[in-house]
Design a protein around this motif. Structure first.
Motif, PDB file in Angstrom:
ATOM      1  N   HIS A   1       8.391 -37.324  10.841  1.00 39.25           N
ATOM      2  CA  HIS A   1       7.218 -37.915  10.212  1.00 39.25           C
ATOM      3  C   HIS A   1       6.562 -37.018   9.171  1.00 39.25           C
ATOM      4  O   HIS A   1       6.163 -37.483   8.123  1.00 39.25           O
ATOM      5  CB  HIS A   1       6.173 -38.277  11.282  1.00 39.25           C
ATOM      6  N   THR A   2       6.446 -35.750   9.477  1.00 35.85           N
ATOM      7  CA  THR A   2       5.686 -34.880   8.587  1.00 35.85           C
ATOM      8  C   THR A   2       6.493 -33.708   8.054  1.00 35.85           C
ATOM      9  O   THR A   2       5.993 -32.960   7.236  1.00 35.85           O
ATOM     10  CB  THR A   2       4.448 -34.318   9.313  1.00 35.85           C
ATOM     11  N   GLY A   3       7.709 -33.527   8.482  1.00 31.94           N
ATOM     12  CA  GLY A   3       8.498 -32.384   8.058  1.00 31.94           C
ATOM     13  C   GLY A   3       9.189 -32.579   6.731  1.00 31.94           C
ATOM     14  O   GLY A   3       9.704 -31.634   6.145  1.00 31.94           O
ATOM     15  N   SER A   4       9.211 -33.810   6.239  1.00 35.87           N
ATOM     16  CA  SER A   4       9.915 -34.072   4.990  1.00 35.87           C
ATOM     17  C   SER A   4       9.366 -33.284   3.806  1.00 35.87           C
ATOM     18  O   SER A   4      10.148 -32.722   3.050  1.00 35.87           O
ATOM     19  CB  SER A   4       9.904 -35.563   4.680  1.00 35.87           C
ATOM     20  N   PRO A   5       8.047 -33.201   3.609  1.00 36.53           N
ATOM     21  CA  PRO A   5       7.559 -32.399   2.481  1.00 36.53           C
ATOM     22  C   PRO A   5       7.973 -30.928   2.596  1.00 36.53           C
ATOM     23  O   PRO A   5       8.365 -30.319   1.603  1.00 36.53           O
ATOM     24  CB  PRO A   5       6.040 -32.541   2.549  1.00 36.53           C
ATOM     25  N   VAL A   6       7.905 -30.380   3.797  1.00 37.45           N
ATOM     26  CA  VAL A   6       8.294 -28.986   3.980  1.00 37.45           C
ATOM     27  C   VAL A   6       9.791 -28.829   3.729  1.00 37.45           C
ATOM     28  O   VAL A   6      10.230 -27.868   3.101  1.00 37.45           O
ATOM     29  CB  VAL A   6       7.893 -28.484   5.386  1.00 37.45           C
ATOM     30  N   SER A   7      10.585 -29.783   4.186  1.00 35.83           N
ATOM     31  CA  SER A   7      12.029 -29.726   3.956  1.00 35.83           C
ATOM     32  C   SER A   7      12.347 -29.827   2.472  1.00 35.83           C
ATOM     33  O   SER A   7      13.225 -29.115   1.971  1.00 35.83           O
ATOM     34  CB  SER A   7      12.735 -30.860   4.702  1.00 35.83           C
ATOM     35  N   LEU A   8      11.631 -30.690   1.767  1.00 33.17           N
ATOM     36  CA  LEU A   8      11.842 -30.806   0.323  1.00 33.17           C
ATOM     37  C   LEU A   8      11.450 -29.524  -0.409  1.00 33.17           C
ATOM     38  O   LEU A   8      12.106 -29.129  -1.369  1.00 33.17           O
ATOM     39  CB  LEU A   8      11.070 -32.003  -0.231  1.00 33.17           C
ATOM     40  N   LEU A   9      10.390 -28.877   0.073  1.00 33.21           N
ATOM     41  CA  LEU A   9      10.000 -27.608  -0.537  1.00 33.21           C
ATOM     42  C   LEU A   9      11.050 -26.529  -0.291  1.00 33.21           C
ATOM     43  O   LEU A   9      11.306 -25.703  -1.164  1.00 33.21           O
ATOM     44  CB  LEU A   9       8.640 -27.161  -0.008  1.00 33.21           C
ATOM     45  N   LEU A  10      11.669 -26.547   0.884  1.00 31.66           N
ATOM     46  CA  LEU A  10      12.743 -25.595   1.155  1.00 31.66           C
ATOM     47  C   LEU A  10      13.919 -25.834   0.213  1.00 31.66           C
ATOM     48  O   LEU A  10      14.470 -24.893  -0.368  1.00 31.66           O
ATOM     49  CB  LEU A  10      13.200 -25.701   2.614  1.00 31.66           C
ATOM     50  N   ILE A  11      14.277 -27.084   0.025  1.00 29.31           N
ATOM     51  CA  ILE A  11      15.361 -27.418  -0.901  1.00 29.31           C
ATOM     52  C   ILE A  11      14.980 -27.002  -2.322  1.00 29.31           C
ATOM     53  O   ILE A  11      15.783 -26.419  -3.053  1.00 29.31           O
ATOM     54  CB  ILE A  11      15.687 -28.924  -0.829  1.00 29.31           C
ATOM     55  N   GLY A  12      13.731 -27.284  -2.713  1.00 28.95           N
ATOM     56  CA  GLY A  12      13.259 -26.875  -4.037  1.00 28.95           C
ATOM     57  C   GLY A  12      13.278 -25.371  -4.208  1.00 28.95           C
ATOM     58  O   GLY A  12      13.651 -24.861  -5.270  1.00 28.95           O
ATOM     59  N   MET A  13      12.905 -24.647  -3.160  1.00 30.01           N
ATOM     60  CA  MET A  13      12.902 -23.188  -3.215  1.00 30.01           C
ATOM     61  C   MET A  13      14.317 -22.650  -3.421  1.00 30.01           C
ATOM     62  O   MET A  13      14.542 -21.772  -4.261  1.00 30.01           O
ATOM     63  CB  MET A  13      12.304 -22.640  -1.915  1.00 30.01           C
ATOM     64  N   ILE A  14      15.264 -23.194  -2.685  1.00 32.39           N
ATOM     65  CA  ILE A  14      16.652 -22.739  -2.806  1.00 32.39           C
ATOM     66  C   ILE A  14      17.223 -23.101  -4.176  1.00 32.39           C
ATOM     67  O   ILE A  14      17.859 -22.271  -4.836  1.00 32.39           O
ATOM     68  CB  ILE A  14      17.509 -23.321  -1.667  1.00 32.39           C
TER      69      ILE A  14
END
Length: 153
Positions: free
Chosen positions: A18-31
């Motif tokens: 529910h709420t981890g998607s923004p954090v996951s997208l930021l991790l992908i963006g960071m990489i």
């Protein structure tokens, strides 16, 4: 103990769905942005600019978590910014002087490549800081203790 770990896993899955998607997208963006920055910048310059992320994280903590920045921290931040400016200046000077020091299409191409690297590095600093701050918020909202957030699920 086993039931406790299953409960933690279920809670982690529920939050991620529910709420981890923004954090996951930021991790992908960071990489992604870090690989793009490394495509255009040397590793020492990348490392110096990556230190600027610490400044963004510190001020994010001040804004969203009520942290504070001491005078010594401000002095350190100033030294970090100064080192980044010196590194960029030296990088650009090297690009210009390695081609004879005069303006040409090849010099302009090298400087454009460096500018692209600096832009990717800027995006990387923002993605990295947002990821760290987002993870801190997620950990705080789930009431994980420090040990719980570091132990594997």
């Amino acid at each position: 103990m086993f039931a406790y770990l299953q409960t933690l896993r279920a809670e982690a899955r529920r939050l991620t769905n529910h709420t981890g998607s923004p954090v996951s997208l930021l991790l992908i963006g960071m990489i992604y942005t870090s690989t793009k920055a490394l495509q255009f910048l040397s590793i020492p310059v990348y490392t110096i600019f990556k230190n600027l992320t610490i400044i963004l994280i510190a001020y994010g903590e001040v804004l969203w978590f009520g942290g504070s920045v001491t005078g010594m921290a401000l002095f350190s931040f100033g030294l970090m910014v100064l080192s980044s400016i010196i590194a960029a200046w030296a990088d650009i000077q090297h690009a210009v002087q390695s081609l004879g020091g005069h303006a040409s299409t090849e010099t302009n191409a090298r400087i454009s490549t460096l500018n692209a690297g600096y832009m990717w590095m800027l995006f990387n600093c923002f993605c990295s800081a947002a990821y760290v701050l987002g993870m801190r918020k997620r950990i705080k909202l789930t009431n994980f203790k420090d040990f719980d957030s570091r132990s594997p699920l």
